[in-house]
Design an enzyme around this catalytic site. Sequence first.
Site, mmCIF file in Angstrom:
data_model
loop_
_atom_site.group_PDB
_atom_site.id
_atom_site.type_symbol
_atom_site.label_atom_id
_atom_site.label_comp_id
_atom_site.label_asym_id
_atom_site.label_seq_id
_atom_site.Cartn_x
_atom_site.Cartn_y
_atom_site.Cartn_z
ATOM 1 N N LEU A 19 0.836 -1.219 0.000
ATOM 2 C CA LEU A 19 0.000 0.000 0.000
ATOM 3 C C LEU A 19 0.860 1.255 0.000
ATOM 4 C CD1 LEU A 19 -2.463 -1.143 2.815
ATOM 5 C CD2 LEU A 19 -3.003 -0.971 0.383
ATOM 6 N N GLY A 22 7.764 3.381 3.641
ATOM 7 C CA GLY A 22 8.394 4.453 4.397
ATOM 8 C C GLY A 22 9.878 4.210 4.479
ATOM 9 N N PHE A 24 11.555 2.772 6.730
ATOM 10 C CA PHE A 24 12.027 1.552 7.379
ATOM 11 C C PHE A 24 11.249 0.302 6.999
ATOM 12 C CE2 PHE A 24 13.269 5.158 9.952
ATOM 13 C CZ PHE A 24 14.640 4.954 9.988
ATOM 14 N N VAL A 27 4.208 -0.983 3.908
ATOM 15 C CA VAL A 27 2.882 -1.192 4.468
ATOM 16 C C VAL A 27 2.111 -2.002 3.432
ATOM 17 C CG1 VAL A 27 0.769 -0.088 5.279
ATOM 18 C CG2 VAL A 27 2.977 0.971 5.774
ATOM 19 N N LYS A 42 2.109 -2.986 8.866
ATOM 20 C CA LYS A 42 3.290 -2.123 8.700
ATOM 21 C C LYS A 42 4.510 -2.943 9.108
ATOM 22 C CE LYS A 42 5.089 2.399 10.121
ATOM 23 N NZ LYS A 42 4.777 3.747 10.570
ATOM 24 N N ASP A 139 5.439 14.837 13.214
ATOM 25 C CA ASP A 139 5.679 14.645 11.783
ATOM 26 C C ASP A 139 4.372 14.878 11.003
ATOM 27 O OD1 ASP A 139 7.297 14.223 9.596
ATOM 28 O OD2 ASP A 139 7.187 12.031 9.686
HETATM 29 P P1 ATP Z 1 8.175 7.380 7.217
HETATM 30 O O1 ATP Z 1 9.392 6.968 6.518
HETATM 31 O O2 ATP Z 1 7.482 8.555 6.554
HETATM 32 O O3 ATP Z 1 8.327 7.541 8.705
HETATM 33 P P2 ATP Z 1 6.933 4.937 7.877
HETATM 34 O O4 ATP Z 1 7.942 3.869 7.585
HETATM 35 O O5 ATP Z 1 6.769 5.294 9.311
HETATM 36 O O6 ATP Z 1 7.169 6.209 7.002
HETATM 37 P P3 ATP Z 1 4.147 5.223 7.252
HETATM 38 O O7 ATP Z 1 4.298 6.679 6.924
HETATM 39 O O8 ATP Z 1 3.380 4.881 8.469
HETATM 40 O O9 ATP Z 1 5.555 4.471 7.275
HETATM 41 O O10 ATP Z 1 3.509 4.503 6.000
HETATM 42 C C1 ATP Z 1 4.092 4.567 4.705
HETATM 43 C C2 ATP Z 1 2.985 4.693 3.671
HETATM 44 O O11 ATP Z 1 2.129 3.528 3.724
HETATM 45 C C3 ATP Z 1 2.049 5.863 3.898
HETATM 46 O O12 ATP Z 1 2.528 7.029 3.289
HETATM 47 C C4 ATP Z 1 0.746 5.378 3.296
HETATM 48 O O13 ATP Z 1 0.740 5.589 1.904
HETATM 49 C C5 ATP Z 1 0.767 3.893 3.548
HETATM 50 N N1 ATP Z 1 0.018 3.546 4.772
HETATM 51 C C6 ATP Z 1 0.450 3.711 6.039
HETATM 52 N N2 ATP Z 1 -0.459 3.294 6.937
HETATM 53 C C7 ATP Z 1 -1.513 2.853 6.206
HETATM 54 C C8 ATP Z 1 -2.787 2.265 6.549
HETATM 55 N N3 ATP Z 1 -3.119 2.084 7.808
HETATM 56 N N4 ATP Z 1 -3.614 1.938 5.553
HETATM 57 C C9 ATP Z 1 -3.251 2.133 4.252
HETATM 58 N N5 ATP Z 1 -2.074 2.647 3.862
HETATM 59 C C10 ATP Z 1 -1.208 3.009 4.822
#
Ligand code: ATP
Length: 361
Positions: A19, A22, A24, A27, A42, A139
């Site tokens: 989906l 990020g 790390f 998702v 995630k 953030d």
């Molecule tokens: P970052 O590097 O920005 O910190 P991260 O690894 O913490 O990212 P998230 O930002 O939580 O990850 O999620 C990455 C992407 O996945 C989001 O931009 C979104 O497109 C998708 N995503 C995250 N959570 C969900 C969810 N609950 N349902 C659907 N898509 C999601």
Amino acid sequence: MAVFKLDNVEDLYEIGDVLGSGHFGQVREVRERLTGTLWAGKFLKLQRSVGSRFGLERKSVEQEVEILQSLQHQNVMALKDVFESRAEVVLIVELIRGGELFDFIAEKENLMESEAIDFLKQILQGVCYMHSKQIGHFDLKPENIMLLVKHAPSPDIKIIDFGMAHRFIQGVEYRSMGGTPQYIAPEIINFEPLSTAADMWSIGVITYILLSGLSPFQGETDEETLKNIVAMSYVFEPHYFSQTSSMAKDFIQKLLTKDQRERMTAEDCLIHPWIKPLTKTQMARRNRSSINMKYFKRFNAKRKWKMSYNMVSACNRLYKLKLVCKTGAVDKQDLRECESDQEDTETKTVSLLRRRLSSSS
Ligand code: ATP
């Protein structure tokens, strides 16, 4: 140390499409085998060894989980379950299908301020709830504001990504250098003790962009952006703000305030006349003003382009790294790391400091 489930996540959930991704991990859509319910998983890569450049410290994941566990609000992504294996932690969270709020808005022909306010109000309600629990998100940016579903008369906002969130403890100072340049408050850049007010600054920036299609502090480089923020160098350029009400500008001004103690809180925002009009005249003004769709669409297109550019260059860097690995030019430890991880090695000033370059004293 928090205990996460040690079951194999794939025994309980069928793993589906990606989906999003990020810094790390990815998702993915997941289906609960027992009930058939769809969730999002995630997948966060853990550091293999202390000090490794790749993956997340377990402590950092624990903090994200602990914060999500304590938040139950309509406008905050819900956490269902957490699994852990040797190399990663998997967070099973509410599936958010509506995409990013900014993309949803950019598809529209026009949008009145009053309609934009309906979304903003939900963001504020989620943030107000978080702040009432002494949790700062740190953030807030368009990428982290999503819609539960797209095709609903009034779609629900969901705030995601609590990877940088922090729970304040009374009497304990907290400083952090994390965040995304365009959206961070001056006190973050100055490495001053922080409060939940930093989120309110980001909401000021998001509102400014939403109404005008212009990013208030954006410079040619990240360094320039950070300088502009510290210098409070922003104006309401008439060309971009010709359709904006004076109440909206007042709202933004009260958020883009350098002194964090003077800045409006989420609670203050919810009773600001732009959000909660007291008179018919105030109500009418919101309905007469609209967002600058031409420039908003342009801003959003550029934002998406930059996001995919960053993703492609991260993949290229990984590809090159793997080639180096194959030629044996690095030691075995690096080899293990580069074969198992895809960390984005983005060189942006502040992005380099993402996640937990922070201190509590
Ligand atoms: P970052 O590097 O920005 O910190 P991260 O690894 O913490 O990212 P998230 O930002 O939580 O990850 O999620 C990455 C992407 O996945 C989001 O931009 C979104 O497109 C998708 N995503 C995250 N959570 C969900 C969810 N609950 N349902 C659907 N898509 C999601």
